[in-house]
Write an enzyme that holds these catalytic residues in place. Structure first.
Site, PDB file in Angstrom:
ATOM      1  N   HIS A 245       0.818  -1.227   0.000  1.00  0.00           N
ATOM      2  CA  HIS A 245       0.000   0.000   0.000  1.00  0.00           C
ATOM      3  C   HIS A 245       0.853   1.280   0.000  1.00  0.00           C
ATOM      4  O   HIS A 245       0.290   2.379  -0.077  1.00  0.00           O
ATOM      5  CB  HIS A 245      -0.952   0.024   1.198  1.00  0.00           C
ATOM      6  CG  HIS A 245      -1.971  -1.068   1.180  1.00  0.00           C
ATOM      7  ND1 HIS A 245      -2.796  -1.297   0.091  1.00  0.00           N
ATOM      8  CD2 HIS A 245      -2.303  -2.008   2.101  1.00  0.00           C
ATOM      9  CE1 HIS A 245      -3.579  -2.332   0.351  1.00  0.00           C
ATOM     10  NE2 HIS A 245      -3.303  -2.786   1.564  1.00  0.00           N
TER      11      HIS A 245
ATOM     12  N   ASP B 213      -2.588 -10.663  -2.773  1.00  0.00           N
ATOM     13  CA  ASP B 213      -3.202 -10.235  -1.515  1.00  0.00           C
ATOM     14  C   ASP B 213      -4.670  -9.852  -1.784  1.00  0.00           C
ATOM     15  O   ASP B 213      -5.014  -9.398  -2.874  1.00  0.00           O
ATOM     16  CB  ASP B 213      -2.431  -9.018  -0.970  1.00  0.00           C
ATOM     17  CG  ASP B 213      -2.893  -8.592   0.417  1.00  0.00           C
ATOM     18  OD1 ASP B 213      -2.215  -8.955   1.397  1.00  0.00           O
ATOM     19  OD2 ASP B 213      -3.928  -7.884   0.524  1.00  0.00           O
TER      20      ASP B 213
ATOM     21  N   HIS C 266      -6.212  -7.341  -0.833  1.00  0.00           N
ATOM     22  CA  HIS C 266      -6.364  -5.900  -1.069  1.00  0.00           C
ATOM     23  C   HIS C 266      -5.559  -5.466  -2.288  1.00  0.00           C
ATOM     24  O   HIS C 266      -4.467  -5.986  -2.539  1.00  0.00           O
ATOM     25  CB  HIS C 266      -5.890  -5.117   0.165  1.00  0.00           C
ATOM     26  CG  HIS C 266      -6.614  -5.489   1.422  1.00  0.00           C
ATOM     27  ND1 HIS C 266      -6.153  -6.458   2.280  1.00  0.00           N
ATOM     28  CD2 HIS C 266      -7.787  -5.038   1.923  1.00  0.00           C
ATOM     29  CE1 HIS C 266      -7.007  -6.588   3.296  1.00  0.00           C
ATOM     30  NE2 HIS C 266      -8.012  -5.741   3.104  1.00  0.00           N
TER      31      HIS C 266
ATOM     32  N   ASP D 168      -4.785 -13.167   2.745  1.00  0.00           N
ATOM     33  CA  ASP D 168      -6.045 -12.710   3.337  1.00  0.00           C
ATOM     34  C   ASP D 168      -7.264 -12.965   2.448  1.00  0.00           C
ATOM     35  O   ASP D 168      -8.391 -12.653   2.847  1.00  0.00           O
ATOM     36  CB  ASP D 168      -5.976 -11.237   3.789  1.00  0.00           C
ATOM     37  CG  ASP D 168      -5.158 -10.347   2.889  1.00  0.00           C
ATOM     38  OD1 ASP D 168      -4.796 -10.782   1.783  1.00  0.00           O
ATOM     39  OD2 ASP D 168      -4.893  -9.191   3.285  1.00  0.00           O
TER      40      ASP D 168
HETATM   41  C1  6XA Z   1      -6.883  -0.708   6.813  1.00  0.00           C
HETATM   42  C2  6XA Z   1      -5.871  -1.715   6.387  1.00  0.00           C
HETATM   43  C3  6XA Z   1      -6.478  -2.851   5.675  1.00  0.00           C
HETATM   44  C4  6XA Z   1      -5.596  -3.477   4.628  1.00  0.00           C
HETATM   45  C5  6XA Z   1      -4.406  -4.205   5.115  1.00  0.00           C
HETATM   46  C6  6XA Z   1      -3.973  -5.280   4.190  1.00  0.00           C
HETATM   47  N1  6XA Z   1      -7.630  -1.086   7.934  1.00  0.00           N
HETATM   48  N2  6XA Z   1      -3.490  -4.982   3.006  1.00  0.00           N
HETATM   49  O1  6XA Z   1      -4.051  -6.456   4.450  1.00  0.00           O
HETATM   50  O2  6XA Z   1      -3.052  -5.874   2.143  1.00  0.00           O
HETATM   51 ZN    ZN Z   2      -4.320  -7.417   2.432  1.00  0.00          ZN
END
Ligand code: 6XA
Ligand code: ZN
Length: 344
Positions: free
Chosen positions: A159, A195, A197, A284
């Protein structure tokens, strides 16, 4: 397959996080990495090795120098003004403002942070550097001829963009490794982000380039973090047009849908014919993940590894998310053993 791991990940550790309007027990905790390490050892995957120390140049090949300086110094600035407590942003620049430097740590936190998920602690910089070192050490093993390596990075990275951080991430380990592969001779590098996300930081870093293909399979950003980015029509820009592939899927997707997206990802990567592959390995998408909404099973992760292995491309796996504590080790090891079975 070698695993690269540093104990320094433990320097990033909080008890709670702000989630849906409440302070709840943190999901991204040191135990995650320990459980993955335990599973790697139990499965006899191969040697576990500490990272070499790299200087900042591979980090600065990806991240903005002011942002890197901020990450390195913000803890000291925050302590001087506020005290030795975790540093969280609570203000963000409105749109259409000029990014004029300030002299207050709280304002600088909001300049660079996109959310409240990545608190700055005394050891954050060291932990983030250790994760980068793990990724780069893994990249070196690949460059030395290993067909695959596993960088057990924590904190995660996907991220984080050129000049921002959030979502438990600080420095983009996978992007730094991908750029390192380019800078050590690979002509084309692909990053596959499995992932749950969207790998927004990685997409953003390489968005206008045709030498690093970025592909991500993730929760549809209309309903899932990081929102705002990760849509299917984001295909790259300028020279990078056609070199970003997003495969967003709806909540509830199981492997019949997810696996079909993976096949599209793999076809695109095969057509690109990269000399190196970086896999942003979050687990995840697992059905029992507490913050995610896909329905992958333990066995599906073996198949993911196997299909990635069918590319026959030297592959660096870089740990990202995964919060179903009882299963995180199994799911990661399943991907890696699936990959090894395809190498044989
Ligand atoms: C915000 C973070 C959620 C995403 C974390 C994650 N609460 N990113 O697993 O790959
Ligand atoms: Zn994630």
């Amino acid at each position: 397959m070698k695993t690269i791991f540093s104990d320094r990940h433990k320097l990033q550790s909080v008890e709670t996080e702000f989630y849906r309007g409440k302070w709840v027990e943190a999901f991204e905790i040191p135990r995650r990495a320990q459980l993955v390490l335990d599973a790697v050892r139990r499965a006899d995957l191969g040697p576990v090795i500490g990272p070499e120390s790299f200087d900042l140049s591979p980090v600065l090949a990806v991240h903005d120098p002011d942002f890197v300086r901020f990450l390195e110094n913000i803890w000291a600035d925050w302590v001087a003004e506020v005290g030795a407590i975790p540093a969280y942003p609570n203000i963000w620049p409105p749109r259409r403002t000029r990014m004029i430097p300030t002299i207050r740590p709280g304002a600088e936190l909001g300049r660079y942070a996109v959310d409240m998920s990545s608190p700055i602690l005394e050891g954050t910089w060291q932990a983030a550097r250790s994760a980068v070192d793990c990724a780069l050490t893994g990249a070196r093993f690949i460059n030395a001829g290993e067909p695959s390596a596993f960088a057990l990075c924590r904190p995660p990275g996907h991220h984080s963009g050129r000049d921002y951080f959030g979502g438990y991430c600080f420095l983009n380990n996978a992007a730094i490794a991908a750029q390192y592969f380019r800078d050590t001779g690979a002509r084309r590098v692909a990053v596959l982000d499995v992932d749950y996300h969207h790998g927004n930081g990685t997409q953003d870093i390489f968005y206008d380039r045709d030498d690093v293909l970025t592909v991500s399979i993730h929760g549809d950003p209309v309903q899932e973090y990081p929102y705002y980015i990760g849509f299917a029509d984001e295909t790259g820009q300028a020279a990078g047009q056609g070199f970003n592939l997003n495969l967003p899927l709806a909540w509830g997707s199981d492997f019949s849908t997810w696996g079909a997206a993976l096949d599209r990802a793999i076809d695109r990567i095969a057509a690109f014919a990269p000399e190196r592959l970086v896999v942003s390995l979050g687990v995840d998408a697992f059905e029992e993940d507490p913050i995610s909404h896909f329905k992958l099973t333990n066995a599906d992760f073996v198949e993911i590894g196997r299909r990635i292995g069918s590319l026959k491309t030297p592959s660096l796996f870089v740990m990202e998310g995964g919060y179903a504590i009882e299963a995180i080790g199994t799911n990661v090891v399943n991907v890696l053993t699936g990959h090894l079975s395809a190498q044989a």
